[in-house]
Design an enzyme around this catalytic site. Sequence first.
Site: not given
Length: 485
Positions: A177, A230-231, A235, A252, A286, A387
């Site tokens: 996906k 992702g975020s 996550g 991650e 990232c 972030e």
Amino acid sequence: MTEAKTYVNYIGGEWKPCASGRTEGSVNPADAREVVGYVQLSDAADLNEAAAAAKAAAPAWRKLAAPARGDVLFRIANALERRLDEIAETMTREMGKTLPEAKGETARGVAILRYYAGEGMRKTGDVIPSTDSEALMFTTRAPLGVVGVISPWNFPVAIPIWKIAPALIYGNTVVFKPAQETAVTAAKVVECFHEAGLPAGVLNLVIGRGSAVGQAIIDHPDINGITFTGSEQTGKHVGQGALARGAKYQLEMGGKNPVVVLEDADLDLAVDATISGGLKSTGQKCTATSRVIVQSGVYESFRAKLVDKVKKLRVGNGLDASTWMGPCASQSQLNTVLDYIAKGKEEGAELLCGGGRVTEGELGNGFYVEPTVFDGVTRDMTIAREEIFGPVLALIKVDTVDEAIEAANDSRYGLSASIFTRNIGGMLNFVQNMDAGLVRINAESAGVELQAPFGGMKMSSSHSREQGQAAIEFYTAIKTVFVKA
């Protein structure tokens, strides 16, 4: 302008629209009036079909000798290489990064495929002495089965491939996906797998929103492992869902990456690396530099050099050869960056340059923001803690090396960090005491070589590692074998 094409799912070796028939346009962040392509709005029914195809294909793919699986990956690499320029241009139009960066990322995808193709010829176990002199004991590796790959929009070629390639070489099948924002690029990458003759069902593409397709991956009982980038918030949700049903997971989740500049540093090198690490790809990495921690003795000199160079950066369409920095990837991401800039001003940081949306001429139709530098940032400010995922640098002044390392570690994240110094003691101090999965000396914080393990500490990851030979630890389980004559 030609009419945009519709891109469909790839399930069981066939290209097919989602069951609902619903689609949405993927727009060009450099000019939101352009639709790059129409992509599927799939739901759980499509995911269920893909998972069934992957499960059905798993026994034959697992049984295929690893070197033969490697041969397939080599063919996929060649197919991707043949289409490198086309896919890179699509990436730039769909995500916004400059064309040279997009070409470099696509070339990296080719290299990753070739690296893991070679893994098919490497050992997967060890012989272990047994206490029984008439027995043989050894380890081998078993694939997880079906792996769900959930990837982000910022590296729409490299990140999916560094997840899919090891999954395949170690004998797993995949349900993929991609991020909805870069699903056209993802579809073109999957076309390369199809063109190379990957057996039906071994890789399946389902395009749709995370709330539908991503959640279906989390919940599906036949998906044995999930790898996610992702975020942090998403996550955690992925990890909790996978844990609840006993699936293996790998997360991650980003970083708040520092660069430390000591008084003995090569300031020109440090400035160039800070700009490259923090502002290339519009800060949407990232591993991007976000906090710039500078020792007081060189603070003013460093700041002056940094601001002078940042002011000269050219913002524009990534397809324009003169552009240094492209747009934010979406309207949503632009709004997020602008909100953080406003928060920096509200909390008392001094704006040295940038800070606004770029609206002149044709750029007014895109999601452009000026490269931004804040001064007088304290460690408790929002822009020093959260972030941003945009081209915003926060300058923090410190007096000593120990204070610099303490400030660098003052974050819930621990993905990457870099230091600039000529002093070997300072380097070793940083290596030993920096809580980050990737530590770089006299180099920018962004970037990792594909043959090296990659992952973070603290809230940056689930403490597993991607890429290199370390990938085998997630995509397989150790099986110990005892043979008695």
